[in-house]
Motif scaffolding. Sequence first.
Motif, mmCIF file in Angstrom:
data_model
loop_
_atom_site.group_PDB
_atom_site.id
_atom_site.type_symbol
_atom_site.label_atom_id
_atom_site.label_comp_id
_atom_site.label_asym_id
_atom_site.label_seq_id
_atom_site.Cartn_x
_atom_site.Cartn_y
_atom_site.Cartn_z
ATOM 1 N N LYS A 1 0.828 -1.190 0.000
ATOM 2 C CA LYS A 1 0.000 0.000 0.000
ATOM 3 C C LYS A 1 0.861 1.237 0.000
ATOM 4 C CE LYS A 1 -3.270 -0.747 2.839
ATOM 5 N NZ LYS A 1 -3.444 -1.018 4.241
ATOM 6 N N LYS A 2 0.297 2.319 -0.502
ATOM 7 C CA LYS A 2 0.963 3.609 -0.327
ATOM 8 C C LYS A 2 0.002 4.541 0.392
ATOM 9 C CE LYS A 2 4.140 2.881 -4.036
ATOM 10 N NZ LYS A 2 4.742 3.262 -5.304
ATOM 11 N N ALA A 3 0.538 5.467 1.188
ATOM 12 C CA ALA A 3 -0.315 6.407 1.919
ATOM 13 C C ALA A 3 -1.007 7.333 0.934
ATOM 14 C CB ALA A 3 0.514 7.191 2.924
ATOM 15 N N PRO A 4 -2.087 7.994 1.351
ATOM 16 C CA PRO A 4 -2.852 8.843 0.428
ATOM 17 C C PRO A 4 -1.993 9.834 -0.364
ATOM 18 C CG PRO A 4 -4.063 8.610 2.456
ATOM 19 C CD PRO A 4 -2.756 7.890 2.657
ATOM 20 N N ASP B 1 -7.967 -2.604 7.405
ATOM 21 C CA ASP B 1 -6.958 -1.691 6.894
ATOM 22 C C ASP B 1 -7.291 -1.189 5.493
ATOM 23 O OD1 ASP B 1 -4.855 -0.461 8.023
ATOM 24 O OD2 ASP B 1 -3.338 -1.760 7.126
ATOM 25 N N LYS B 2 -7.905 -2.041 4.708
ATOM 26 C CA LYS B 2 -8.277 -1.662 3.347
ATOM 27 C C LYS B 2 -9.157 -0.421 3.366
ATOM 28 C CE LYS B 2 -7.719 -5.138 -0.065
ATOM 29 N NZ LYS B 2 -7.795 -6.574 0.041
ATOM 30 N N ALA C 1 -9.081 7.409 3.368
ATOM 31 C CA ALA C 1 -8.334 7.437 4.629
ATOM 32 C C ALA C 1 -8.446 8.778 5.337
ATOM 33 C CB ALA C 1 -6.870 7.098 4.368
ATOM 34 N N THR D 1 -7.088 2.835 5.642
ATOM 35 C CA THR D 1 -5.946 3.490 5.006
ATOM 36 C C THR D 1 -6.150 3.551 3.492
ATOM 37 O OG1 THR D 1 -4.731 1.418 4.910
ATOM 38 C CG2 THR D 1 -4.294 2.816 6.793
ATOM 39 N N HIS D 2 -7.377 3.579 3.088
ATOM 40 C CA HIS D 2 -7.725 3.687 1.672
ATOM 41 C C HIS D 2 -7.153 4.969 1.076
ATOM 42 C CE1 HIS D 2 -10.342 4.333 -1.858
ATOM 43 N NE2 HIS D 2 -10.386 3.009 -1.885
ATOM 44 N N ARG D 3 -6.716 4.878 -0.163
ATOM 45 C CA ARG D 3 -6.044 6.030 -0.774
ATOM 46 C C ARG D 3 -6.888 7.293 -0.753
ATOM 47 N NH1 ARG D 3 -1.395 5.379 -5.152
ATOM 48 N NH2 ARG D 3 -0.723 7.284 -4.178
#
Lengths: 80, 755
Positions: free
Chosen positions: A44-47, B277-278, B286, B281-283
Amino acid sequence: MRKKLSELAIGETGLIVGVEGEGRIRRRLFDMGVTPGASILVRKKAPLGDPVEITIRGYELTLRKEEAALVVVELDGGND
Amino acid sequence: MKNFALAGNPNSGKTTLFNSLTGATAHVGNWPGVTVDKREGQYKKLEEVVNIVDLPGIYSLSPYTPEEVISRNYILDEKPDCVINIVDATNLERNLYLTTQLLEIDVPVVVALNMSDVMRKSGDKINVSELSKKLGVPVVEISALKEENLDLLMTEAYEASKVKRVGKTIIENKDLSHLIKDVVIAFKGKGVENPLFHAIKLVEKDEIETSNHPDLIGMVEEFKNTFEDDTFGNDFEALIADTRYKYISKNYSTAISKNPANLDSNHQKVTKSDKIDKVLTHRIWAIPIFIVIMFIIFHVTFSEDILFMHRIFGLNITNPTAINFFTGMGYEGMLEEAGGIAADVALEGVPSIGVFLQSWFGWATGSLIDLVGGAMPEGTWYTSLICDGILTGLDAVLSFIPQILILFLFIAILEDSGYMARVAFILDRAFRKFGLSGKAFIPMLSGFGCSVPAIMATRTLENEKEKNRTIRLMTCFSCGAKAPIWALLGAIGTWAGMDGGLFVFSIYVGGIAVAIVLALFMKLFSKDTYVSPFIMELPSYHLPQFRNVMAHLWEKLKHYLTKAATIIAACTIVIWFLSNFSWAFWNGMVEDIGDSILADLGRGLRYFYYPLGCFENGWTNGPDSWKYTSSIITGLIAKEDVVATMEQLGLTVETIALNGAAAYSFAVYNLFTLPCFAAIGAAHGEQKGKEFWLTLLFWFAMSYGISLVVYFVGELYVVALWAGILVTIVLIGLVVAAGIIVSRRHKKAEITVQA
């Protein structure tokens, strides 16, 4: 194919072949299990695109792009 | 009494184990010189009482973080009778990395294999006797949460503590082990204890070892020149870390047999935690989710109008009984404010649970003061000391308790559940630009409610520098107790087209703007260009443990009460004395506060505040100026006291004769300056020695400096609008230019450091 960990896309996996840098950042990476031979998955990458989250040695680790740039990875598969 | 040390990775269940073992006996302090928690408690179920020391959670015994140095020094210097190494069974590889280092020290070690219940449930199996044989120390399967096998663990630890143990290493690399042996012999020759541990650290070129034993580095260097590994060259630090992990995967990980059902095609477990978490911390989602969570927390803790029932639906409560219920018997007070007209008394909406509890808590302490006051002879100095001094002062401090506890309840839940680590993950990028970590967001936001829990919340910041910066910026976020000041000044502000709402808004936004600019400059002026690494474990989500959350709250409360009873109580007594006695204090208490020492100090201080306009029109230093400076002093007890003192001295909406410049100067000074004693006490708890005094100095210099600029520019606006605007633009330009110049220099410095 070899790439820096920071350049990997989400979902890509590979084997760590080297850890650059020096001093405490490098040591911290080692202590967290980021050592040559460990396999990783970019989860994953942060927003804002940074930091990145990886799976290594069975747990989730997050590190900034600049720290991920120190880690050299041999990509699995080779198709990409 | 025997001492057992508890060591292990963060998130391995160490806190839960410690709480389970020690029950109510735990007490918290700081390790000398640093603000890392030191927790100790007793275990009483063995034939003798054993003292348990909870070492900070660590991943390694490297010399780079205070937690690691503390743990290492404790084990080496204090020589505990046994080290209980808690190991998370669901994350064996990384946890055993620390174990391999602990085993090198000449101390009895017992491994507590935690979360074995979770492990069993998932179908994975672990061969304990095999692991124990390979490690060479006892291994006990436990569940810290369900308190399974804890007695067995302690019995094993007790037995182990009776036998001396010599350090053992798993470093098998042939050439390196020769070198290590040679260095061990050299250390033994010097009579150093724990020779194996020191030898390996020296071979790693550990900072602490190389400075302690410069005479032995030669041995390592000499060997280094003859050594060449295929992958690592002669980088022993990397080689040793790698050797440890390789050894662990080869020898210890075989003790686990994984349930094949837990592996999907990618050999990755898809757990409940992953699913949560999906979302969190979603793009895209989040940040909105985070904002909503934060909003709920602050709304429930600090809002006076829950669900905005007044603002949206126009809900007013006029029934006296209901008002009394929601405001802690506040109806009488509201009636008084309304000039005794019952029709005007309405509670605007329903208060949040935080405000509700605070009102009732305030009512309880207020009643207690009345009760004590009623029982004591009227008009004596000691009645006044106890009621007006100590109790009233403590009341101001203690009244924060309900909101502190509620805010910390939420923070503890966020932390314990694993979400806090994600917050840092989400926000790190944005905050790093200002030299702060993503975790600094929560303390800063809490600052708008109350600086006290906000400063206490900086404890979650690992890096001392970031923590210091965050604490120093805290006064930029206008706390709830300062609101009456803005309300009062806003009510008089009809200068230059300024209305009250705009004035208050400008104070809040201005504070944030100053915080951003200062954070940037603090980052740029900071001598070391080193940015703390952000290499962090994201622990699996789990339900917060009631017991851990309560233990956490109790610690905070105890910490706060201790401060309240010592430093804060002492300060309030001093202020009480100053405001009730004249210099001829042997003549008894003064009738009029205008004759008190405080008033004289106010009069003296106005010369000091003269450059700030002394909070009166122009530089006339008029007759009221000492009243403003006096209220600044009493503001140290609680910021509500600023307005209270002003009123006491006859400064009200009708009588305040400040022009815009002076009003802004006074407001800005109060915003940025030293917070109340409670908050200063909290800062004292988080910062040590020099850093704490620097914080006080910083707060003072910041408020004086900004207030000075505001007054000068403000006066220009009064004299000539165009001049004011011009100077404002020039000043903003100067700040920006300074920022650019400094950041360029900073970048250059960074490059030189790297080169």
